[in-house]
Design a protein around this motif. Sequence first.
Motif, PDB file in Angstrom:
ATOM      1  N   ARG A 102       0.818  -1.214   0.000  1.00 52.29           N
ATOM      2  CA  ARG A 102       0.000   0.000   0.000  1.00 52.29           C
ATOM      3  C   ARG A 102       0.852   1.264   0.000  1.00 52.29           C
ATOM      4  NH1 ARG A 102      -5.325  -1.224   0.961  1.00 52.29           N
ATOM      5  NH2 ARG A 102      -5.743  -3.304   1.804  1.00 52.29           N
ATOM      6  N   VAL A 103       2.162   1.128   0.118  1.00 50.29           N
ATOM      7  CA  VAL A 103       3.087   2.258   0.078  1.00 50.29           C
ATOM      8  C   VAL A 103       4.136   1.963  -0.976  1.00 50.29           C
ATOM      9  CG1 VAL A 103       4.704   3.688   1.384  1.00 50.29           C
ATOM     10  CG2 VAL A 103       2.712   2.695   2.534  1.00 50.29           C
ATOM     11  N   ALA A 104       4.394   2.925  -1.860  1.00 51.78           N
ATOM     12  CA  ALA A 104       5.320   2.715  -2.968  1.00 51.78           C
ATOM     13  C   ALA A 104       6.741   2.501  -2.467  1.00 51.78           C
ATOM     14  CB  ALA A 104       5.281   3.919  -3.907  1.00 51.78           C
ATOM     15  N   PRO A 105       7.553   1.729  -3.204  1.00 52.24           N
ATOM     16  CA  PRO A 105       8.965   1.595  -2.842  1.00 52.24           C
ATOM     17  C   PRO A 105       9.721   2.877  -3.154  1.00 52.24           C
ATOM     18  CG  PRO A 105       8.525   0.493  -4.935  1.00 52.24           C
ATOM     19  CD  PRO A 105       7.193   0.948  -4.406  1.00 52.24           C
ATOM     20  N   PHE A 106      10.702   3.190  -2.323  1.00 49.04           N
ATOM     21  CA  PHE A 106      11.527   4.375  -2.525  1.00 49.04           C
ATOM     22  C   PHE A 106      12.981   3.952  -2.713  1.00 49.04           C
ATOM     23  CE2 PHE A 106       8.135   6.068   0.457  1.00 49.04           C
ATOM     24  CZ  PHE A 106       7.358   6.572  -0.582  1.00 49.04           C
ATOM     25  N   ILE A 107      13.815   4.874  -3.156  1.00 45.68           N
ATOM     26  CA  ILE A 107      15.192   4.560  -3.529  1.00 45.68           C
ATOM     27  C   ILE A 107      16.094   4.593  -2.294  1.00 45.68           C
ATOM     28  CG2 ILE A 107      17.178   5.327  -4.881  1.00 45.68           C
ATOM     29  CD1 ILE A 107      15.207   6.524  -6.872  1.00 45.68           C
ATOM     30  N   PRO A 108      16.815   3.511  -1.996  1.00 42.78           N
ATOM     31  CA  PRO A 108      17.800   3.564  -0.902  1.00 42.78           C
ATOM     32  C   PRO A 108      18.990   4.427  -1.304  1.00 42.78           C
ATOM     33  CG  PRO A 108      17.193   1.288  -1.474  1.00 42.78           C
ATOM     34  CD  PRO A 108      16.683   2.165  -2.564  1.00 42.78           C
TER      35      PRO A 108
END
Length: 283
Positions: free
Chosen positions: A163-169
């Motif tokens: 339900r939450v988009a992946p973000f860039i590490p």
Amino acid sequence: MALPPKVFDRMLIAEHLGRRPAEPDDFVTQLALDDLASRLITVSRDFEQALIMAPDGARLPLMGRSASGAFAFERVSTVLGSPDAPLVDPEALLLPRDGYDLIVSLFDLQVINDVPGFLARIRAHLSPDGLMIAAALGGDSLTELRQAFLRADAETSGGAFARVAPFIPLADAGGLLQRSGYALPVTDLETYPIRYADLLRLMRELKGLGAQNPLADRPGRLATRTLLAAASAAYAELAGDPDGRVRATLEIIWLSGWAPHENQQKPLRPGSATVRLRDVLGK
């Protein structure tokens, strides 16, 4: 060549952006714009052809300032186009012209499926020794929200849904710049602890940013009152403060790099050093 998997539903993101009020409370973008201004003012360069883009480019500034003086921005949008900021497909990225001295991208990396390809296409539109600056949400952003919904889904339906988009590490950001052909790549991270009255206030903030669940592979059913109540309780337990408010983590990763040019600083060849490390350390 295999196409990258479709992660984001840009049509849905456009719907979310189009439903915002005329003056949304989009403090996240304002944080990024303030930080961008502080970064540009340190660059000793005249920018005669500069472009700035974002999912909704009409809300971006028309002017910028470097250490060499003020300059004009051309604006485009990658999700919601308008007469003031025409729409460009970020996967193809056919910008109005080539030879830009500066291209700025704010949060476009949150809506595209092929991040290295997007960065490489920006580089192709830069003049030699042109500068690219991009802001993206970092990997630990909204980690409390992610955990709360995972717990709530498990409690109410016995399963887990994205339900939450992946973000860039941050650890991956430098590699993305190198893969995309940039010279002198630099990445850094700004972390902002934010507090809200409750989970629903945070979700309204995300709605103003157009960042409601943008995943192509999202649950097919709407969030129920039962789910939201369970998520609110889980959020308060995970990140609640004694005064009843809740905390949220916001990370903004900044990526910058230059289109290669023969006059740029080059790393020394192995074995070409003229000073020994032992001499510098006094040993």
